[in-house]
Design a protein around this motif. Structure first.
Motif, mmCIF file in Angstrom:
data_model
loop_
_atom_site.group_PDB
_atom_site.id
_atom_site.type_symbol
_atom_site.label_atom_id
_atom_site.label_comp_id
_atom_site.label_asym_id
_atom_site.label_seq_id
_atom_site.Cartn_x
_atom_site.Cartn_y
_atom_site.Cartn_z
ATOM 1 N N SER A 171 10.581 -13.193 -39.380
ATOM 2 C CA SER A 171 11.602 -12.160 -39.538
ATOM 3 C C SER A 171 12.114 -12.108 -40.973
ATOM 4 O O SER A 171 12.293 -11.028 -41.547
ATOM 5 C CB SER A 171 12.765 -12.418 -38.572
ATOM 6 N N GLU B 1 23.220 -14.432 -37.224
ATOM 7 C CA GLU B 1 21.958 -14.223 -36.526
ATOM 8 C C GLU B 1 22.018 -13.007 -35.608
ATOM 9 O O GLU B 1 21.120 -12.160 -35.628
ATOM 10 C CB GLU B 1 21.578 -15.454 -35.702
ATOM 11 N N ARG B 2 23.089 -12.919 -34.822
ATOM 12 C CA ARG B 2 23.209 -11.800 -33.896
ATOM 13 C C ARG B 2 23.381 -10.483 -34.642
ATOM 14 O O ARG B 2 22.825 -9.456 -34.243
ATOM 15 C CB ARG B 2 24.400 -12.030 -32.961
ATOM 16 N N VAL C 195 20.032 -9.182 -35.814
ATOM 17 C CA VAL C 195 19.248 -8.597 -34.724
ATOM 18 C C VAL C 195 19.767 -7.209 -34.381
ATOM 19 O O VAL C 195 18.987 -6.269 -34.182
ATOM 20 C CB VAL C 195 19.284 -9.514 -33.484
ATOM 21 N N LEU D 150 12.087 -6.957 -35.058
ATOM 22 C CA LEU D 150 12.929 -7.034 -33.861
ATOM 23 C C LEU D 150 12.297 -7.926 -32.800
ATOM 24 O O LEU D 150 12.985 -8.693 -32.123
ATOM 25 C CB LEU D 150 13.155 -5.631 -33.308
ATOM 26 N N ALA D 151 10.974 -7.839 -32.665
ATOM 27 C CA ALA D 151 10.281 -8.665 -31.677
ATOM 28 C C ALA D 151 10.338 -10.143 -32.042
ATOM 29 O O ALA D 151 10.635 -11.002 -31.198
ATOM 30 C CB ALA D 151 8.830 -8.207 -31.543
ATOM 31 N N TYR D 152 10.086 -10.478 -33.314
ATOM 32 C CA TYR D 152 10.083 -11.875 -33.737
ATOM 33 C C TYR D 152 11.484 -12.471 -33.790
ATOM 34 O O TYR D 152 11.659 -13.685 -33.633
ATOM 35 C CB TYR D 152 9.419 -12.006 -35.107
ATOM 36 N N SER D 153 12.506 -11.630 -34.019
ATOM 37 C CA SER D 153 13.871 -12.148 -34.134
ATOM 38 C C SER D 153 14.372 -12.733 -32.829
ATOM 39 O O SER D 153 15.369 -13.479 -32.815
ATOM 40 C CB SER D 153 14.814 -11.037 -34.602
ATOM 41 N N GLN D 154 13.711 -12.431 -31.723
ATOM 42 C CA GLN D 154 14.115 -12.998 -30.442
ATOM 43 C C GLN D 154 13.598 -14.425 -30.256
ATOM 44 O O GLN D 154 14.014 -15.125 -29.330
ATOM 45 C CB GLN D 154 13.572 -12.130 -29.301
ATOM 46 N N ARG D 155 12.724 -14.872 -31.146
ATOM 47 C CA ARG D 155 12.048 -16.156 -30.936
ATOM 48 C C ARG D 155 12.365 -17.195 -32.000
ATOM 49 O O ARG D 155 11.810 -18.282 -31.978
ATOM 50 C CB ARG D 155 10.525 -15.927 -30.927
#
Length: 301
Positions: free
Chosen positions: A158, A222-223, A226, A289-294
């Motif tokens: 990210s 972090e939030r 995202v 956005l997809a990688y930021s969840q991990r």
């Protein structure tokens, strides 16, 4: 500076795989701009940009190696891990751009009219420019965050994507100022506002990470990142729909390149470049956005 114990010099800064990659960067960078400055030559904005890239990357790499070898980076009020990761990604993008631009505009197979010696110097400079890009790409590969690893934000996928997003936005801005006629419609002005807003916020995120100021914010960094990435995806979706309609639909623009449009100064060409890189950045923000969840990271590394 007080000693924290152990040797004053950090030999791992030049003997580790990352250290070796940085030494190669320094060597390839110095060789590249020396060949160009000595005999290869450069001119116009394209050549100046390439020389800036090679000298800037060389100077910054020397600074990083010096700080890590002498441990002086502990005296700097920045997040060193975020800084080195961000620079490695930026240098990779800049060096690959220069490695493409220089041979494209300055290298030729024949000797006339520049002479065989100048041609050979330019070919050699192009080869070392390519090696320089590979050296920076290797550093990015070696320092990137592994899955599940707690690390500095800019070393995550990210974080690295943030650098690429800002770089792509700069390409869009370059096409915008090249007679793109974006001010013709309110809708295309909205697209410019989207590009500008996302670029500014992305740069702020990178700056906060590099300076290590994220812990001082009054909200969860972090939030917030995202949430911003999600908003950026929505904004870029709107730009990806609006820009092609108002530039290439026959009602507002031209679906084909005008026959009498001058090469290098054609608004249609600039509009096409903006459309392409709008979709590129949209894809990058979706991946972000997809990688930021991990990911998990700490701001002080």
């Amino acid at each position: 500076m007080e000693s924290a114990g152990g040797p004053y010099l950090n030999t791992a800064a030049v003997t580790s795989p990352v250290g070796v990659a940085r030494l190669l960067q320094m060597m390839f960078g110095c060789t590249t701009f020396s060949l160009v400055a000595h005999q290869g030559g450069f001119s116009a904005a394209y050549g100046t940009f390439c020389m800036f890239v090679w000298t800037f990357c060389f100077a910054t790499t020397v600074f990083i190696i010096t700080c890590e070898f002498t441990r002086l980076h502990s005296c700097l009020h920045i997040s060193w891990g975020n800084f080195t990761a961000a620079f490695a990604m930026l240098a990779t993008l800049m060096s690959v751009t220069a490695a493409v631009i220089y041979p494209l505009y300055f290298v030729q197979l024949g000797c006339y009219p520049i002479g065989c010696e100048v041609r050979d110097f330019r070919i050699a400079a192009s080869v070392f420019a390519g090696l320089l890009f590979l050296a920076y790409a290797v550093e990015v590969f070696l320092t990137r965050a592994k899955p599940g690893q707690v690390t500095s934000y800019m070393a995550t996928v990210s974080g690295l994507l943030k650098i690429v997003q800002a770089f792509v936005a700069c390409i869009i801005f370059g096409a915008l100022v090249n007679d793109s006629q974006y001010s013709k419609y309110v809708a295309t002005q909205w697209c410019v506002a989207v590009f500008s807003f996302c670029f500014v916020v992305t740069v702020v995120v990178v700056a906060l990470s590099v300076t290590g100021k994220t812990a001082m914010l009054g909200f969860p960094f972090e939030r917030s990142v995202v949430v911003y990435t999600f908003v950026a995806v929505l904004l870029y979706v709107s730009a990806a729909v609006i820009w092609p309609v108002f530039c290439f639909d026959s009602k507002y623009g031209s679906p084909r390149r005008p026959a009498l449009c001058a090469k290098g100064r054609c608004p249609w060409d600039s509009q096409l470049v903006i459309a392409i890189f709008t979709y590129v950045n949209l894809l990058l923000y979706v991946m972000d956005l997809a990688y930021s969840q991990r990911i998990r990271f700490v701001s002080h590394l």
